[in-house]
Scaffold this motif. Structure first.
Motif, PDB file in Angstrom:
ATOM      1  N   ASP A 178      17.387  36.966  30.156  1.00 59.04           N
ATOM      2  CA  ASP A 178      17.899  37.715  29.011  1.00 59.04           C
ATOM      3  C   ASP A 178      16.964  38.835  28.577  1.00 59.04           C
ATOM      4  OD1 ASP A 178      20.027  36.018  29.039  1.00 59.04           O
ATOM      5  OD2 ASP A 178      19.490  34.941  27.227  1.00 59.04           O
ATOM      6  N   ILE A 179      15.816  38.963  29.242  1.00 58.27           N
ATOM      7  CA  ILE A 179      14.868  40.027  28.920  1.00 58.27           C
ATOM      8  C   ILE A 179      14.530  40.790  30.186  1.00 58.27           C
ATOM      9  CG2 ILE A 179      13.900  38.903  26.880  1.00 58.27           C
ATOM     10  CD1 ILE A 179      11.521  38.069  28.595  1.00 58.27           C
ATOM     11  N   GLU A 180      14.072  42.027  29.987  1.00 60.68           N
ATOM     12  CA  GLU A 180      13.768  42.892  31.120  1.00 60.68           C
ATOM     13  C   GLU A 180      12.631  43.821  30.742  1.00 60.68           C
ATOM     14  OE1 GLU A 180      16.494  46.334  32.584  1.00 60.68           O
ATOM     15  OE2 GLU A 180      17.134  44.508  33.600  1.00 60.68           O
ATOM     16  N   LYS A 181      11.783  44.110  31.687  1.00 59.98           N
ATOM     17  CA  LYS A 181      10.692  45.065  31.488  1.00 59.98           C
ATOM     18  C   LYS A 181      11.237  46.456  31.791  1.00 59.98           C
ATOM     19  CE  LYS A 181       6.124  45.251  30.974  1.00 59.98           C
ATOM     20  NZ  LYS A 181       5.577  45.219  29.666  1.00 59.98           N
ATOM     21  N   VAL A 182      11.096  47.373  30.825  1.00 58.45           N
ATOM     22  CA  VAL A 182      11.563  48.758  30.978  1.00 58.45           C
ATOM     23  C   VAL A 182      10.363  49.647  30.680  1.00 58.45           C
ATOM     24  CG1 VAL A 182      13.215  50.506  30.232  1.00 58.45           C
ATOM     25  CG2 VAL A 182      13.849  48.085  30.128  1.00 58.45           C
ATOM     26  N   GLY A 183       9.716  50.143  31.727  1.00 65.05           N
ATOM     27  CA  GLY A 183       8.460  50.869  31.528  1.00 65.05           C
ATOM     28  C   GLY A 183       7.484  49.937  30.827  1.00 65.05           C
ATOM     29  N   PRO A 184       6.848  50.398  29.749  1.00 63.55           N
ATOM     30  CA  PRO A 184       5.901  49.533  29.035  1.00 63.55           C
ATOM     31  C   PRO A 184       6.574  48.586  28.030  1.00 63.55           C
ATOM     32  CG  PRO A 184       5.917  51.700  28.043  1.00 63.55           C
ATOM     33  CD  PRO A 184       6.835  51.769  29.246  1.00 63.55           C
ATOM     34  N   PHE A 185       7.880  48.642  27.920  1.00 60.75           N
ATOM     35  CA  PHE A 185       8.617  47.872  26.911  1.00 60.75           C
ATOM     36  C   PHE A 185       9.246  46.614  27.511  1.00 60.75           C
ATOM     37  CE2 PHE A 185       8.917  52.408  25.941  1.00 60.75           C
ATOM     38  CZ  PHE A 185       8.344  52.446  24.682  1.00 60.75           C
ATOM     39  N   THR A 186       9.278  45.552  26.737  1.00 66.83           N
ATOM     40  CA  THR A 186      10.010  44.335  27.102  1.00 66.83           C
ATOM     41  C   THR A 186      11.226  44.288  26.193  1.00 66.83           C
ATOM     42  OG1 THR A 186       7.966  43.228  27.725  1.00 66.83           O
ATOM     43  CG2 THR A 186       9.879  41.828  27.302  1.00 66.83           C
ATOM     44  N   LYS A 187      12.417  44.315  26.786  1.00 70.05           N
ATOM     45  CA  LYS A 187      13.647  44.448  26.004  1.00 70.05           C
ATOM     46  C   LYS A 187      14.612  43.298  26.281  1.00 70.05           C
ATOM     47  CE  LYS A 187      13.910  47.691  23.848  1.00 70.05           C
ATOM     48  NZ  LYS A 187      13.372  47.895  22.513  1.00 70.05           N
ATOM     49  N   ARG A 188      15.352  42.926  25.252  1.00 66.67           N
ATOM     50  CA  ARG A 188      16.446  41.965  25.419  1.00 66.67           C
ATOM     51  C   ARG A 188      17.614  42.723  26.047  1.00 66.67           C
ATOM     52  NH1 ARG A 188      16.097  37.349  21.519  1.00 66.67           N
ATOM     53  NH2 ARG A 188      14.127  37.635  20.452  1.00 66.67           N
ATOM     54  N   ILE A 189      18.322  42.071  26.948  1.00 66.95           N
ATOM     55  CA  ILE A 189      19.415  42.768  27.624  1.00 66.95           C
ATOM     56  C   ILE A 189      20.782  42.132  27.371  1.00 66.95           C
ATOM     57  CG2 ILE A 189      17.958  43.757  29.425  1.00 66.95           C
ATOM     58  CD1 ILE A 189      19.000  41.548  31.306  1.00 66.95           C
ATOM     59  N   THR A 221      22.375  34.344  21.667  1.00 65.05           N
ATOM     60  CA  THR A 221      23.127  33.085  21.637  1.00 65.05           C
ATOM     61  C   THR A 221      22.479  32.081  20.687  1.00 65.05           C
ATOM     62  OG1 THR A 221      21.897  32.299  23.566  1.00 65.05           O
ATOM     63  CG2 THR A 221      24.051  33.314  23.981  1.00 65.05           C
ATOM     64  N   LYS A 222      21.211  32.289  20.350  1.00 70.40           N
ATOM     65  CA  LYS A 222      20.513  31.414  19.407  1.00 70.40           C
ATOM     66  C   LYS A 222      20.607  31.918  17.967  1.00 70.40           C
ATOM     67  CE  LYS A 222      17.457  29.684  22.849  1.00 70.40           C
ATOM     68  NZ  LYS A 222      16.366  28.841  23.071  1.00 70.40           N
ATOM     69  N   GLY A 223      21.354  33.011  17.773  1.00 69.58           N
ATOM     70  CA  GLY A 223      21.550  33.534  16.426  1.00 69.58           C
ATOM     71  C   GLY A 223      20.497  34.523  15.951  1.00 69.58           C
ATOM     72  N   GLU A 224      19.546  34.878  16.806  1.00 72.16           N
ATOM     73  CA  GLU A 224      18.521  35.857  16.434  1.00 72.16           C
ATOM     74  C   GLU A 224      19.115  37.254  16.500  1.00 72.16           C
ATOM     75  OE1 GLU A 224      15.757  34.954  19.515  1.00 72.16           O
ATOM     76  OE2 GLU A 224      14.906  33.255  18.446  1.00 72.16           O
ATOM     77  N   VAL A 225      18.852  38.058  15.478  1.00 69.24           N
ATOM     78  CA  VAL A 225      19.392  39.416  15.408  1.00 69.24           C
ATOM     79  C   VAL A 225      18.322  40.405  15.875  1.00 69.24           C
ATOM     80  CG1 VAL A 225      20.313  41.185  13.853  1.00 69.24           C
ATOM     81  CG2 VAL A 225      20.951  38.779  13.541  1.00 69.24           C
ATOM     82  N   PHE A 226      18.741  41.371  16.699  1.00 69.39           N
ATOM     83  CA  PHE A 226      17.834  42.420  17.141  1.00 69.39           C
ATOM     84  C   PHE A 226      18.579  43.748  17.163  1.00 69.39           C
ATOM     85  CE2 PHE A 226      19.790  40.817  20.973  1.00 69.39           C
ATOM     86  CZ  PHE A 226      19.870  41.868  21.874  1.00 69.39           C
ATOM     87  N   THR A 227      17.831  44.846  17.062  1.00 68.49           N
ATOM     88  CA  THR A 227      18.418  46.186  17.008  1.00 68.49           C
ATOM     89  C   THR A 227      17.825  47.035  18.116  1.00 68.49           C
ATOM     90  OG1 THR A 227      18.648  45.997  14.618  1.00 68.49           O
ATOM     91  CG2 THR A 227      18.785  48.210  15.536  1.00 68.49           C
ATOM     92  N   GLU A 228      18.689  47.805  18.783  1.00 70.14           N
ATOM     93  CA  GLU A 228      18.256  48.697  19.859  1.00 70.14           C
ATOM     94  C   GLU A 228      18.833  50.087  19.633  1.00 70.14           C
ATOM     95  OE1 GLU A 228      16.024  47.896  21.882  1.00 70.14           O
ATOM     96  OE2 GLU A 228      16.093  45.714  21.842  1.00 70.14           O
ATOM     97  N   GLU A 244      10.550  55.838  24.104  1.00 62.94           N
ATOM     98  CA  GLU A 244      11.311  54.668  23.652  1.00 62.94           C
ATOM     99  C   GLU A 244      12.253  54.238  24.773  1.00 62.94           C
ATOM    100  OE1 GLU A 244      11.935  51.728  21.420  1.00 62.94           O
ATOM    101  OE2 GLU A 244      11.054  53.351  20.249  1.00 62.94           O
ATOM    102  N   ALA A 245      12.479  52.947  24.895  1.00 65.35           N
ATOM    103  CA  ALA A 245      13.491  52.442  25.826  1.00 65.35           C
ATOM    104  C   ALA A 245      14.840  52.590  25.125  1.00 65.35           C
ATOM    105  CB  ALA A 245      13.223  50.986  26.172  1.00 65.35           C
ATOM    106  N   VAL A 246      15.693  53.451  25.664  1.00 64.86           N
ATOM    107  CA  VAL A 246      16.977  53.786  25.050  1.00 64.86           C
ATOM    108  C   VAL A 246      18.098  53.137  25.869  1.00 64.86           C
ATOM    109  CG1 VAL A 246      18.534  55.696  24.476  1.00 64.86           C
ATOM    110  CG2 VAL A 246      16.060  55.972  24.197  1.00 64.86           C
TER     111      VAL A 246
END
Length: 123
Positions: free
Chosen positions: A28-39, A60-67, A113-115
């Motif tokens: 559920d996560i991925e390395k994008v350049g220097p950033f670790t992002k939820r996918i 799926t665990k109810g944690e909210v994130f913004t991209e 920024e990872a966009v």
């Protein structure tokens, strides 16, 4: 209390399972350049911003994130299509307007920024 090898092994397995369940799944996560992002996430809302639009998602665990997403993913059709849907995000590192520019088009400061460049609906 005397700690036996069997008790120590059971405790170690328990501790590892707790820490593994608290962290996002590796897929559920991925390395994008220097950033670790939820996918992976379910889209709660999409709002317009100065440097793109902002996708608010829930794991799926109810944690909210913004991209931050590319402007092309901000139009009303996209908002309607993705809201409430489980999606996979694809990112690319780009230069975006620095936060302290506050939307001023004459500001020349940028940050990397990872966009989000692509959103794919998944089951």
């Amino acid at each position: 209390m005397k700690l036996t090898m069997h008790t120590a092994a059971a405790f170690l397995i328990f501790a590892v399972s707790i820490s593994a369940s608290a962290a996002p799944k590796q897929m559920d996560i991925e390395k994008v350049g220097p950033f670790t992002k939820r996918i992976i996430g379910t889209v709660k809302s999409i709002t317009d911003g100065d440097a793109g639009c902002y996708y608010e998602l829930k794991t799926t665990k109810g944690e909210v994130f913004t991209e931050i997403a590319d402007f092309e993913l901000c139009d009303p059709k996209m908002k309607k299509r993705y809201k409430g849907r489980k999606v996979k995000l694809t990112y690319k590192v780009e230069k975006v307007m620095a936060d302290d520019c506050e939307g001023n088009p004459e500001c020349t400061r940028h940050k990397s920024e990872a966009v989000v460049k692509k959103v794919t609906i998944i089951k």
